[in-house]
Design a protein around this motif. Structure first.
Motif, mmCIF file in Angstrom:
data_model
loop_
_atom_site.group_PDB
_atom_site.id
_atom_site.type_symbol
_atom_site.label_atom_id
_atom_site.label_comp_id
_atom_site.label_asym_id
_atom_site.label_seq_id
_atom_site.Cartn_x
_atom_site.Cartn_y
_atom_site.Cartn_z
ATOM 1 N N VAL A 24 0.899 -1.299 0.033
ATOM 2 C CA VAL A 24 0.042 0.080 -0.128
ATOM 3 C C VAL A 24 0.848 1.193 -0.084
ATOM 4 O O VAL A 24 0.678 2.145 -0.651
ATOM 5 N N LEU A 25 1.788 1.452 0.878
ATOM 6 C CA LEU A 25 2.646 2.639 0.818
ATOM 7 C C LEU A 25 3.532 2.721 -0.349
ATOM 8 O O LEU A 25 3.767 3.660 -0.801
ATOM 9 N N LEU A 26 4.073 1.451 -1.189
ATOM 10 C CA LEU A 26 4.569 1.658 -2.264
ATOM 11 C C LEU A 26 3.764 2.400 -3.434
ATOM 12 O O LEU A 26 4.249 3.200 -4.256
ATOM 13 N N GLY A 27 2.420 2.002 -3.331
ATOM 14 C CA GLY A 27 1.425 2.516 -4.162
ATOM 15 C C GLY A 27 1.266 4.065 -4.010
ATOM 16 O O GLY A 27 1.284 4.834 -4.922
ATOM 17 N N PHE A 28 1.203 4.372 -2.674
ATOM 18 C CA PHE A 28 1.125 5.804 -2.362
ATOM 19 C C PHE A 28 2.234 6.313 -2.704
ATOM 20 O O PHE A 28 2.219 7.610 -3.065
ATOM 21 N N ARG A 29 3.356 5.763 -2.717
ATOM 22 C CA ARG A 29 4.767 6.582 -2.970
ATOM 23 C C ARG A 29 4.787 7.002 -4.600
ATOM 24 O O ARG A 29 5.187 8.001 -5.077
ATOM 25 N N HIS A 30 4.533 6.010 -5.380
ATOM 26 C CA HIS A 30 4.822 5.864 -6.851
ATOM 27 C C HIS A 30 3.465 6.515 -7.728
ATOM 28 O O HIS A 30 3.815 6.920 -8.700
ATOM 29 N N GLN A 31 2.400 6.132 -7.341
ATOM 30 C CA GLN A 31 1.190 6.309 -8.084
ATOM 31 C C GLN A 31 0.297 6.535 -6.966
ATOM 32 O O GLN A 31 -0.808 5.813 -6.800
ATOM 33 N N LEU A 32 0.274 7.743 -6.549
ATOM 34 C CA LEU A 32 -0.858 8.327 -5.336
ATOM 35 C C LEU A 32 -2.322 8.108 -5.894
ATOM 36 O O LEU A 32 -3.202 7.981 -5.316
ATOM 37 N N THR A 33 -2.257 9.074 -7.125
ATOM 38 C CA THR A 33 -3.763 9.207 -7.899
ATOM 39 C C THR A 33 -4.222 7.769 -8.090
ATOM 40 O O THR A 33 -5.408 7.493 -7.768
ATOM 41 N N THR A 34 -3.796 6.824 -8.632
ATOM 42 C CA THR A 34 -4.306 5.659 -8.992
ATOM 43 C C THR A 34 -4.596 4.838 -7.851
ATOM 44 O O THR A 34 -5.518 4.125 -7.854
#
Length: 227
Positions: free
Chosen positions: A114-124
């Motif tokens: 989850v944190l990886l997604g927030f870091r690299h593609q927050l909007t998606t």
């Protein structure tokens, strides 16, 4: 009587020291490591082929960022698989029947995705909380539902692994107890029960391997959503 069936899931202790630490380190001793010889033995060859096939199947849909997780995910799968299988041996303990251990594995790994997604593609990543084309009146409700489903994921990972292994162990112990009780009074029925017990043990070995695979598979799916 029923309490004794659940004694097998209690963490054993010796001289006041928990033996779960020995159970957690045993799989790493039994897994064969590659050698410097030109030709590997059959066990190393089978292990290498299995890891390569599973890695290719799980991580081929991902990009380079997701494939960086290959070493950790495959190590986790081998670790869980060996723990589950070793727990089927007599006079052993299965640490993965403890929900606390499974949650300790599931929560950090899920949170990392989850944190990886927030870091690299927050909007998606935030867009997963609201499906496209949602009516305006349903937006708050769907956001709450999707947020709850997001936080339920690690609980589902841990509970699935715990429930499947606990149910299998209990069923094996119940049928084994029935075989021992019926052996003196009805030998023919006891023999039939032992055959069922043998087939159930084979099924439980398959479940032990499949549940480790499913645990890692779901983690890869969560990772794929956030890269």
């Amino acid at each position: 009587m029923m309490t004794s069936f659940f004694d097998q899931f209690m963490s054993p202790t010796q001289l006041g020291l928990p033996l779960i630490f020995i159970a957690l380190t045993t799989p790493w001793v039994l897994i064969s490591s590659p050698t410097k010889q030109w030709m590997n033995n059959r066990i190393n060859t089978l292990q290498t082929w299995t890891i390569f096939s599973i890695t290719k199947q799980l991580l081929s849909p991902m990009n380079f960022m997701g494939q960086k997780w290959a070493l950790m995910l495959m190590s986790l799968m081998l670790f869980l698989m060996m723990l589950n299988i070793l727990g089927l041996l007599p006079y052993t303990f299965t640490p993965t029947t403890q929900l606390s251990l499974n949650m300790a594995l599931a929560v950090p790994l899920w949170l990392s995705t989850v944190l990886l997604g927030f870091r690299h593609q927050l909007t998606t990543s935030l867009g997963h909380l609201l499906p496209e084309g949602t009516p305006t009146l349903l937006i708050p409700t769907l956001i709450i539902i999707e947020t709850i489903s997001l936080f339920i994921r690690p609980l589902a990972l841990g509970v699935r692994l715990t429930a499947n292994l606990t149910a299998g162990h209990l069923l094996i112990q119940l049928i084994a107890t029935a075989s021992v009780v019926l052996l003196s009074s009805m030998p023919s029925v006891a023999l039939l029960t032992m055959m069922v017990l043998f087939l159930l043990t084979l099924l439980e070995i398959a479940v032990a391997m499949i549940q480790a695979y499913v645990f890692v598979l779901l983690l890869t799916l969560y990772l794929q959503e956030n890269i």
